[in-house]
Design a protein around this motif. Structure first.
Motif, PDB file in Angstrom:
ATOM      1  N   PRO A 176       0.827  -1.216   0.000  1.00  0.00           N
ATOM      2  CA  PRO A 176       0.000   0.000   0.000  1.00  0.00           C
ATOM      3  C   PRO A 176       0.856   1.260   0.000  1.00  0.00           C
ATOM      4  N   VAL A 177       0.286   2.336  -0.522  1.00  0.00           N
ATOM      5  CA  VAL A 177       0.927   3.645  -0.495  1.00  0.00           C
ATOM      6  C   VAL A 177       0.622   4.294   0.852  1.00  0.00           C
ATOM      7  N   LEU A 178       1.618   4.890   1.476  1.00  0.00           N
ATOM      8  CA  LEU A 178       1.419   5.497   2.789  1.00  0.00           C
ATOM      9  C   LEU A 178       1.078   6.984   2.664  1.00  0.00           C
ATOM     10  N   PRO A 179       0.356   7.536   3.640  1.00  0.00           N
ATOM     11  CA  PRO A 179       0.052   8.970   3.614  1.00  0.00           C
ATOM     12  C   PRO A 179       1.296   9.860   3.598  1.00  0.00           C
ATOM     13  N   SER A 180       2.421   9.313   4.031  1.00  0.00           N
ATOM     14  CA  SER A 180       3.666  10.079   4.024  1.00  0.00           C
ATOM     15  C   SER A 180       4.380  10.011   2.675  1.00  0.00           C
ATOM     16  N   ASN A 181       3.854   9.279   1.715  1.00  0.00           N
ATOM     17  CA  ASN A 181       4.505   9.122   0.417  1.00  0.00           C
ATOM     18  C   ASN A 181       4.669  10.475  -0.271  1.00  0.00           C
ATOM     19  N   GLY A 182       5.908  10.808  -0.606  1.00  0.00           N
ATOM     20  CA  GLY A 182       6.183  12.117  -1.184  1.00  0.00           C
ATOM     21  C   GLY A 182       5.574  12.319  -2.551  1.00  0.00           C
ATOM     22  N   PHE A 183       5.369  11.231  -3.308  1.00  0.00           N
ATOM     23  CA  PHE A 183       4.764  11.381  -4.634  1.00  0.00           C
ATOM     24  C   PHE A 183       3.325  11.868  -4.530  1.00  0.00           C
ATOM     25  N   CYS A 184       2.613  11.435  -3.497  1.00  0.00           N
ATOM     26  CA  CYS A 184       1.235  11.912  -3.308  1.00  0.00           C
ATOM     27  C   CYS A 184       1.218  13.413  -3.082  1.00  0.00           C
ATOM     28  N   ASN A 185       2.124  13.896  -2.256  1.00  0.00           N
ATOM     29  CA  ASN A 185       2.173  15.330  -1.989  1.00  0.00           C
ATOM     30  C   ASN A 185       2.599  16.105  -3.233  1.00  0.00           C
ATOM     31  N   THR A 186       3.497  15.524  -4.024  1.00  0.00           N
ATOM     32  CA  THR A 186       3.915  16.148  -5.275  1.00  0.00           C
ATOM     33  C   THR A 186       2.728  16.356  -6.204  1.00  0.00           C
ATOM     34  N   LEU A 187       1.911  15.317  -6.369  1.00  0.00           N
ATOM     35  CA  LEU A 187       0.737  15.429  -7.239  1.00  0.00           C
ATOM     36  C   LEU A 187      -0.235  16.474  -6.720  1.00  0.00           C
ATOM     37  N   TRP A 188      -0.479  16.458  -5.430  1.00  0.00           N
ATOM     38  CA  TRP A 188      -1.401  17.424  -4.821  1.00  0.00           C
ATOM     39  C   TRP A 188      -0.928  18.850  -5.103  1.00  0.00           C
ATOM     40  N   SER A 248      -5.668  -3.745  -2.352  1.00  0.00           N
ATOM     41  CA  SER A 248      -6.999  -3.953  -1.793  1.00  0.00           C
ATOM     42  C   SER A 248      -7.963  -2.958  -2.412  1.00  0.00           C
ATOM     43  N   ASN A 249      -9.040  -3.467  -2.962  1.00  0.00           N
ATOM     44  CA  ASN A 249     -10.024  -2.593  -3.598  1.00  0.00           C
ATOM     45  C   ASN A 249     -10.633  -1.608  -2.609  1.00  0.00           C
ATOM     46  N   ALA A 250     -10.702  -1.996  -1.345  1.00  0.00           N
ATOM     47  CA  ALA A 250     -11.305  -1.128  -0.330  1.00  0.00           C
ATOM     48  C   ALA A 250     -10.414   0.066   0.012  1.00  0.00           C
ATOM     49  N   ARG A 251      -9.149  -0.002  -0.411  1.00  0.00           N
ATOM     50  CA  ARG A 251      -8.212   1.062  -0.039  1.00  0.00           C
ATOM     51  C   ARG A 251      -7.510   1.660  -1.261  1.00  0.00           C
ATOM     52  N   ASP A 252      -6.997   0.818  -2.148  1.00  0.00           N
ATOM     53  CA  ASP A 252      -5.969   1.247  -3.083  1.00  0.00           C
ATOM     54  C   ASP A 252      -6.471   1.789  -4.406  1.00  0.00           C
ATOM     55  N   VAL A 253      -7.790   1.840  -4.614  1.00  0.00           N
ATOM     56  CA  VAL A 253      -8.284   2.493  -5.824  1.00  0.00           C
ATOM     57  C   VAL A 253      -8.013   3.996  -5.754  1.00  0.00           C
ATOM     58  N   LEU A 254      -7.822   4.507  -4.546  1.00  0.00           N
ATOM     59  CA  LEU A 254      -7.461   5.904  -4.337  1.00  0.00           C
ATOM     60  C   LEU A 254      -6.125   5.972  -3.614  1.00  0.00           C
ATOM     61  N   LEU A 255      -5.404   7.044  -3.850  1.00  0.00           N
ATOM     62  CA  LEU A 255      -4.209   7.327  -3.076  1.00  0.00           C
ATOM     63  C   LEU A 255      -4.609   7.949  -1.741  1.00  0.00           C
ATOM     64  N   PRO A 256      -3.755   7.870  -0.748  1.00  0.00           N
ATOM     65  CA  PRO A 256      -4.052   8.564   0.503  1.00  0.00           C
ATOM     66  C   PRO A 256      -3.956  10.074   0.340  1.00  0.00           C
ATOM     67  N   ILE A 257      -4.779  10.790   1.078  1.00  0.00           N
ATOM     68  CA  ILE A 257      -4.601  12.242   1.157  1.00  0.00           C
ATOM     69  C   ILE A 257      -3.240  12.489   1.806  1.00  0.00           C
ATOM     70  N   PRO A 258      -2.377  13.319   1.204  1.00  0.00           N
ATOM     71  CA  PRO A 258      -1.036  13.515   1.770  1.00  0.00           C
ATOM     72  C   PRO A 258      -1.105  13.996   3.222  1.00  0.00           C
ATOM     73  N   GLN A 259      -0.365  13.342   4.076  1.00  0.00           N
ATOM     74  CA  GLN A 259      -0.372  13.731   5.492  1.00  0.00           C
ATOM     75  C   GLN A 259       0.079  15.167   5.669  1.00  0.00           C
ATOM     76  N   THR A 260       0.999  15.604   4.816  1.00  0.00           N
ATOM     77  CA  THR A 260       1.454  16.996   4.883  1.00  0.00           C
ATOM     78  C   THR A 260       0.292  17.957   4.709  1.00  0.00           C
ATOM     79  N   GLN A 261      -0.620  17.653   3.801  1.00  0.00           N
ATOM     80  CA  GLN A 261      -1.758  18.534   3.553  1.00  0.00           C
ATOM     81  C   GLN A 261      -2.771  18.467   4.684  1.00  0.00           C
TER      82      GLN A 261
END
Length: 515
Positions: free
Chosen positions: A105-117, A488-501
């Motif tokens: 799974p991708v973690l909320p701390s993943n820097g790529f998520c924050n980059t996209l945001w 997991s379909n219940a989690r991974d169809v979406l990325l986590p909201i970046p924890q930084t945000q």
């Protein structure tokens, strides 16, 4: 003759960030640095057919080339998460940010998520700046038609940004205005995905009503009515609004602006940019003097990772054996999509006849971003910053029409769907009638499977596959079978909201389920 930079200093004062973006514009591709079509003393402040708000809207277009919008994080989230691509490169390259995108799974701390945001909200802000200038700047004189057209461009780009955000993150804040204090936007709560889609639809309907069917050649790459309708078709398709998707795609297909006459091989070459196949693509350019500042890093990140003349990039986003097996026998799209590293027993060649070396880190690379060696030599640069990013191709629109028509159902629509599907296959076979025979299915279920398979091989490595799997409801089945067993379909169809945000919002933003 005065240069664009000299003329700019004499004409308009704009906010520094936006001004710096304008300084790099010209118009071979309309954000190019080449002299063809560049502003001069006779046509400044704007060439005929454009408008006096270019200084603002160019800032929004320029953001499409940002590293945060269409480079590492985008490629990883839109392609490497799917079964079409592995991360590639070396195992450690990219660290946990990359490996968890690939394997979950991708973690909320993943820097790529924050980059996209950050990247997409910066693009949205550029669009909102443009709209605000049109609506409030009384020093600029323009016709209502030019004002509406400029707002339409901004709303198209804003819709594109929100479409990616909602597919990546689901619930996101809708920010459609400028704040007196920019920090205030950190406290805008999330809207539901349904609300975001409604907002996107509104922007695209307005854009389709107010954008031109085409632009003068010096403005190639600017948003058109076809681009707005094509993106709207994909927005409707994602929500399973089949009738609406069929209608929007049909508007593109009957516009007379696009066709399937460009060969599949040519589409992805430098000379294939902005062809009749192109509905919308990110414009990029480079010169010997300015090798990267007016380009995009999309091709470099996926370029062959080697040594010497084969040091062409990072080697990310490598085609999988699963994708390799998806092609029918002798489908020419396979070798145009997958470039093979030579082995001790087999020497493979590039599309330009170069022998590929042995011993590269990966056995396969994305052939759709391979650059012309003559261009590399002329620029003294190996890294492909000049390569456009194909965002929406006409074949994609035709296949969206086919899918939507088949889902609407009925004999006439299923026939129309089959005809659209076969048009794409006919272009792919390139006159060789021994391969890729027409699909003859007349039942909805069989044709559905054929259309889905065709989307995969036609659009492979073009950042659609993961989103297709999600909207078809088969992501967990397909990705688990591919070896991504942690998905997991219940989690991974979406990325986590970046924890930084979440932290910046002081808890106004809330996390997606499962994280």
């Amino acid at each position: 003759m005065k240069s664009i930079k000299q003329i700019f200093r004499l004409t308009y004062l704009v906010p520094a960030a936006m001004g710096m973006l304008l300084l790099s514009t010209g118009c071979k591709k309309f954000l190019d640095t080449e002299r063809q079509g560049a502003y001069d003393a006779d046509n400044y402040p704007y060439p005929g057919g454009s408008g006096p708000y270019d200084q603002f809207i160019f800032g929004a277009y320029n953001e499409l080339r940002s590293f945060n919008v269409h480079s590492q994080a985008f490629i990883t989230a839109a392609s490497i998460r799917s079964d079409d691509a592995d991360k590639g490169s070396t195992p450690a390259d990219g660290g946990a940010n990359a490996t968890t995108m690939d394997n979950f799974p991708v973690l909320p701390s993943n820097g790529f998520c924050n980059t996209l945001w950050l990247g997409y909200y910066t693009l949205i802000n550029r669009c909102n700046v443009t709209i605000n200038e049109v609506n409030t700047n009384t020093t600029i004189v323009a016709t209502d038609q030019i004002k509406q057209q400029t707002i339409a461009e901004a709303r198209f780009l804003r819709a594109y940004a929100y479409f990616n955000l909602v597919r990546f993150f689901g619930r996101v804040p809708i920010i459609d205005k400028l704040f007196d204090n920019p920090a205030q936007q950190n406290n805008v709560p999330q809207s539901t995905a349904a609300q975001v889609y409604t907002f996107i639809e509104g922007d695209l309907v307005f854009a389709a009503s107010n954008l031109p069917a085409s632009w003068d050649a010096k403005f190639v790459g600017r948003a058109t009515r076809g681009a707005a309708n094509g993106l709207l078709a994909k927005v409707y398709l994602t929500q399973q609004k089949w009738n609406e998707a069929m209608g929007a795609a049909n508007a593109v297909m009957t516009s007379g602006q696009y066709d399937l006459s460009t060969s599949y091989d040519r589409i992805f070459r430098e000379e294939g940019e902005n062809s009749k196949e192109s509905v919308f693509e990110v414009q990029a350019t480079a010169s010997a003097a300015i090798p990267s500042n007016n380009g995009v890093q999309y091709a470099q990140i996926q370029g062959v990772r080697g040594a010497g003349i084969w040091d062409l990039g990072w080697g990310w986003n490598t085609p999988t054996t699963d994708l390799e097996a998806a092609y029918e026998a002798n489908d020419p799209r396979k070798n145009r999509t997958i470039m093979y590293t030579s082995t001790n027993t087999t020497t493979f060649q590039t599309i330009y006849g170069e022998n590929l070396p042995t011993g590269l880190p990966n056995p396969r690379y994305n052939n759709k971003v391979y650059t012309n060696p003559a261009t590399r030599a002329s620029l003294g640069n190996r890294f492909g910053y000049w390569m456009n990013v194909r965002i929406l191709r006409y074949a994609d629109v035709v296949l969206m029409y086919a899918e939507a028509a088949n889902e609407v159902g009925g004999t006439a629509n299923i026939t129309a769907a089959r005809n659209a599907l076969n048009a794409v296959r006919a272009r792919a076979r390139a006159g060789n009638n021994t391969i890729l025979p027409d699909v003859t299915a007349t039942d909805q279920a069989t044709l559905r499977d054929a259309i889905r398979k065709e989307r995969r091989v036609e659009l492979a490595m073009e950042h659609d596959r993961f989103f297709d799997l999600v909207r078809w409801g088969v992501a967990q089945t397909v990705l688990n079978a591919h070896g991504k067993t942690a998905f997991s379909n219940a989690r991974d169809v979406l990325l986590p909201i970046p924890q930084t945000q979440i932290d910046l919002s002081a808890g106004v933003l809330t996390q997606n389920p499962g994280y």
